[in-house]
Enzyme design. Structure first.
Site, PDB file in Angstrom:
ATOM      1  CG  ASP A  26      -0.262   0.118   2.541  1.00  0.00           C
ATOM      2  OD1 ASP A  26      -0.852   0.732   3.469  1.00  0.00           O
ATOM      3  OD2 ASP A  26       0.883  -0.368   2.687  1.00  0.00           O
ATOM      4  CG  ASP A  73       4.041   0.111   1.831  1.00  0.00           C
ATOM      5  OD1 ASP A  73       3.811   1.041   2.621  1.00  0.00           O
ATOM      6  OD2 ASP A  73       3.437  -0.971   1.871  1.00  0.00           O
ATOM      7  CG  ASN A 124       0.553   3.505   4.167  1.00  0.00           C
ATOM      8  OD1 ASN A 124       0.267   3.483   5.365  1.00  0.00           O
ATOM      9  ND2 ASN A 124       1.538   2.784   3.648  1.00  0.00           N
ATOM     10  CB  THR A 139       4.310  -4.276   3.082  1.00  0.00           C
ATOM     11  OG1 THR A 139       3.965  -3.678   1.815  1.00  0.00           O
ATOM     12  CG2 THR A 139       5.438  -5.268   2.913  1.00  0.00           C
ATOM     13  CG  PHE A 142      -2.207   1.568   9.302  1.00  0.00           C
ATOM     14  CD1 PHE A 142      -2.004   1.040   8.040  1.00  0.00           C
ATOM     15  CD2 PHE A 142      -3.062   2.652   9.450  1.00  0.00           C
ATOM     16  CE1 PHE A 142      -2.649   1.589   6.928  1.00  0.00           C
ATOM     17  CE2 PHE A 142      -3.716   3.208   8.349  1.00  0.00           C
ATOM     18  CZ  PHE A 142      -3.508   2.662   7.079  1.00  0.00           C
ATOM     19  CG  ASN A 143      -0.320  -2.893   7.290  1.00  0.00           C
ATOM     20  OD1 ASN A 143      -0.677  -1.860   6.717  1.00  0.00           O
ATOM     21  ND2 ASN A 143       0.932  -3.318   7.280  1.00  0.00           N
ATOM     22  CG  HIS A 178       6.637  -0.514  10.581  1.00  0.00           C
ATOM     23  ND1 HIS A 178       6.645  -0.920  11.892  1.00  0.00           N
ATOM     24  CD2 HIS A 178       6.406   0.824  10.612  1.00  0.00           C
ATOM     25  CE1 HIS A 178       6.429   0.115  12.686  1.00  0.00           C
ATOM     26  NE2 HIS A 178       6.283   1.186  11.945  1.00  0.00           N
ATOM     27  CG  ASP A 179       5.702  -1.905   4.952  1.00  0.00           C
ATOM     28  OD1 ASP A 179       5.168  -0.959   4.363  1.00  0.00           O
ATOM     29  OD2 ASP A 179       5.138  -2.529   5.884  1.00  0.00           O
TER      30      ASP A 179
HETATM   31  O1  RIB Z   1       1.961  -0.288  11.032  1.00  0.00           O
HETATM   32  C1  RIB Z   1       2.894  -0.133   9.997  1.00  0.00           C
HETATM   33  C2  RIB Z   1       2.278  -0.429   8.671  1.00  0.00           C
HETATM   34  O2  RIB Z   1       1.255   0.507   8.398  1.00  0.00           O
HETATM   35  C3  RIB Z   1       3.286  -0.291   7.511  1.00  0.00           C
HETATM   36  O3  RIB Z   1       2.967  -1.242   6.534  1.00  0.00           O
HETATM   37  C4  RIB Z   1       3.039   1.091   6.986  1.00  0.00           C
HETATM   38  O4  RIB Z   1       3.317   1.198   5.591  1.00  0.00           O
HETATM   39  C5  RIB Z   1       1.560   1.238   7.201  1.00  0.00           C
HETATM   40  O5  RIB Z   1       0.909   0.635   6.115  1.00  0.00           O
HETATM   41 CA    CA Z   2       2.621  -0.575   4.226  1.00  0.00          CA
END
Ligand code: RIB
Ligand code: CA
Length: 309
Positions: free
Chosen positions: A11, A16, A40, A125, A166-167, A239-240
């Protein structure tokens, strides 16, 4: 062991974009395709960002547009953090890449079903909407992919609410479908990604690397760092990219199998991944949860990524 044939579901937002850089032109990964979902930012923006990164870095893999909103909940983007474009910061040259005509979900099902089993590793991701739709269209893909790694979830605190990452929070129903599918995903949650904080000194060091990937990285991370400090009071975490790094090198993290449930209805807990550490639920493990990470090796992989372009 052969290198993983990777399909990356993104996203595209800032981290990403770094995950795409890490997956492409990588001798340890055969990047076959990129599928895109909303998250996102809206799908039109996450798609354009993905195409821009591929075009600017000569990443010649097909890109497929997927789901433009979660299965049930309304789309809630992270525009405060990732900006109006979803990848604020870098200024890209004109984009010379177009997305494929086929829908990402149809591409995922057809590709996995048309090849022998265990050919493809999926790395997700963003929200899991594309993966969940593919599993609903053709449930047998759960046993035909080699591995699914998910950036998402947390054994403890969340980052978009006190309880949810978040994801997963973006589409808890999709996450629940994926965890319950028998696919046994590797959950790369905040528990490990939060230790990969991009500090000011590390960003300054990485920004000294020459080349197109490093300059996109530097411009995007400057925005990402400013937004994270302003809105969440901490420097950004990688993160990703960790998810891609783990696909390339499974020894990067220690994992353990647990039952993971996804809360879809709690007023305060919707989107929480509930990891049954003690086995009290007596439910069979359905995920491999990443517990520790070799941070030094990750940063070396990121540096090598930026130097590769
Ligand atoms: O929580 C982090 C995730 O949320 C990552 O994938 C970032 O790109 C957002 O999508
Ligand atoms: Ca992401």
């Amino acid at each position: 062991m052969s290198i993983p044939r990777l399909i990356l579901d993104v996203d595209t937002g800032h981290d990403d974009a770094v995950a795409i850089m890490m997956a492409a032109h990588n001798p340890a990964i055969d990047l076959c395709a990129i599928t895109v979902t909303a998250g996102n930012q809206t799908l039109d923006k996450t798609l354009l960002n993905t195409l821009h990164v591929c075009s600017a870095l000569s990443i010649d893999v097909p890109v497929y547009a997927g789901m433009s909103r979660p299965l049930l909940s309304p789309l809630v983007t992270a525009s405060k953090i990732h900006g109006e474009s979803g990848l604020d910061g870098p200024v890209f040259p004109p984009c010379n890449k177009k997305e494929e005509k086929e829908h990402a979900v149809v591409f995922l099902v057809n590709t996995i079903m048309e090849h022998p089993a265990k050919q493809f590793t999926l790395v997700a991701t963003g929200p899991l909407t594309n993966i969940a739709m593919a599993l609903r269209l053709e449930p047998s893909i759960a046993h035909k992919i080699a591995r699914l790694l998910i950036m998402g979830g947390s054994m403890t605190q969340g980052n978009v609410t006190a309880q949810a990452e978040f994801n997963i929070h973006a589409d808890p129903e999709a996450a629940s479908i994926v965890f319950d599918s028998g696919i046994m995903p590797v959950m790369v949650g905040l528990d490990v990604t939060r230790s990969l904080v991009l500090t000011r000194e590390r960003l300054d060091l990485l920004s000294q690397i020459k080349g197109p990937a490093a300059s996109i990285f530097s411009a995007s991370m400057e925005h990402y760092m400013a937004a994270c400090l302003q809105y969440i009071g901490e420097s950004p975490a990688m993160h990703d990219p960790l998810c891609v790094a783990l696909a390339a090198d499974p020894s990067l993290c220690q994992t353990k199998k647990y039952f993971v449930g996804v809360e879809c209805s709690g007023a305060l807990t919707r989107g929480r991944t509930v990891v049954d550490l003690s086995g009290v639920s007596q439910k069979a493990p359905n995920a491999e949860v990443a517990l520790t990470i070799d941070e030094k090796r990750f940063w070396a992989m990121l540096e090598a990524t930026l130097q590769r372009y």
